[in-house]
Scaffold this motif. Structure first.
Motif, short mmCIF file in Angstrom:
data_model
loop_
_atom_site.label_atom_id
_atom_site.label_comp_id
_atom_site.label_asym_id
_atom_site.label_seq_id
_atom_site.Cartn_x
_atom_site.Cartn_y
_atom_site.Cartn_z
N VAL A 28 0.85 -1.19 0.00
CA VAL A 28 0.00 0.00 0.00
C VAL A 28 0.89 1.24 0.00
O VAL A 28 1.82 1.34 0.80
N ASP A 29 0.57 2.17 -0.87
CA ASP A 29 1.28 3.45 -0.90
C ASP A 29 0.53 4.45 -0.03
O ASP A 29 -0.65 4.72 -0.29
N PRO A 30 1.16 4.99 1.00
CA PRO A 30 0.45 5.94 1.87
C PRO A 30 -0.08 7.16 1.13
O PRO A 30 -1.05 7.78 1.57
N GLY A 31 0.52 7.52 0.01
CA GLY A 31 0.04 8.66 -0.77
C GLY A 31 -1.28 8.40 -1.47
O GLY A 31 -1.98 9.34 -1.87
N PHE A 36 -12.83 8.54 3.94
CA PHE A 36 -14.19 8.94 3.58
C PHE A 36 -14.24 9.67 2.25
O PHE A 36 -14.90 10.70 2.09
N GLY A 37 -13.51 9.14 1.28
CA GLY A 37 -13.56 9.67 -0.07
C GLY A 37 -12.59 10.78 -0.38
O GLY A 37 -12.39 11.13 -1.55
N SER A 38 -11.97 11.39 0.61
CA SER A 38 -11.02 12.47 0.33
C SER A 38 -9.60 12.00 0.68
O SER A 38 -9.40 11.24 1.62
N PRO A 39 -8.62 12.47 -0.09
CA PRO A 39 -7.24 12.04 0.18
C PRO A 39 -6.76 12.53 1.54
O PRO A 39 -7.17 13.58 2.02
N LEU A 40 -5.88 11.75 2.14
CA LEU A 40 -5.31 12.15 3.42
C LEU A 40 -4.30 13.27 3.21
O LEU A 40 -3.48 13.20 2.31
N ASP A 41 -4.37 14.30 4.04
CA ASP A 41 -3.40 15.39 3.97
C ASP A 41 -2.29 15.17 4.98
O ASP A 41 -1.98 16.03 5.80
N LEU A 42 -1.71 13.99 4.95
CA LEU A 42 -0.64 13.63 5.88
C LEU A 42 0.58 13.18 5.09
O LEU A 42 0.46 12.60 4.01
#
Length: 97
Positions: A28-31, A36-42
């Motif tokens: 799995v690529d963390p990017g 909940f449908g939106s990309p993680l901003d981390l």
């Protein structure tokens, strides 16, 4: 005895969490993760860190349950007070050494 049990729980859980982290993030690529449908901003490092602690917490819960189920009836039912200070509803059997 409590410190020994905590190590029985924490150390194997730490090792399993480390292996699980390597296996999961090898696939799995963390990017590419979404919440909940939106990309993680981390950042990737933040995702790796948070995932490790989640994995460690889950595996510690598993180890704790195993340790709890391995306790003898004497350990579960003994009274935590010295014989002279036991309340009436405390178990009469066993000592609290």
């Amino acid at each position: 005895m409590l410190n020994q049990r905590l190590m029985w729980i924490a150390w194997p859980a730490f090792l399993v969490a480390a292996v699980l982290e390597m296996i999961v993030f090898a696939m799995v690529d963390p990017g590419d993760l979404h919440w909940f449908g939106s990309p993680l901003d981390l950042s990737r490092q933040t995702v790796y860190t948070l995932a490790f602690f989640v994995f460690w917490g889950v595996t510690m819960a598993s180890s704790a349950l195993t340790t709890l189920l391995a306790m003898s009836p004497y350990e579960v039912n003994r009274c935590p007070f010295p014989v002279a200070q036991r309340p009436d509803d405390c178990s009469k059997g066993g000592s609290c050494n």
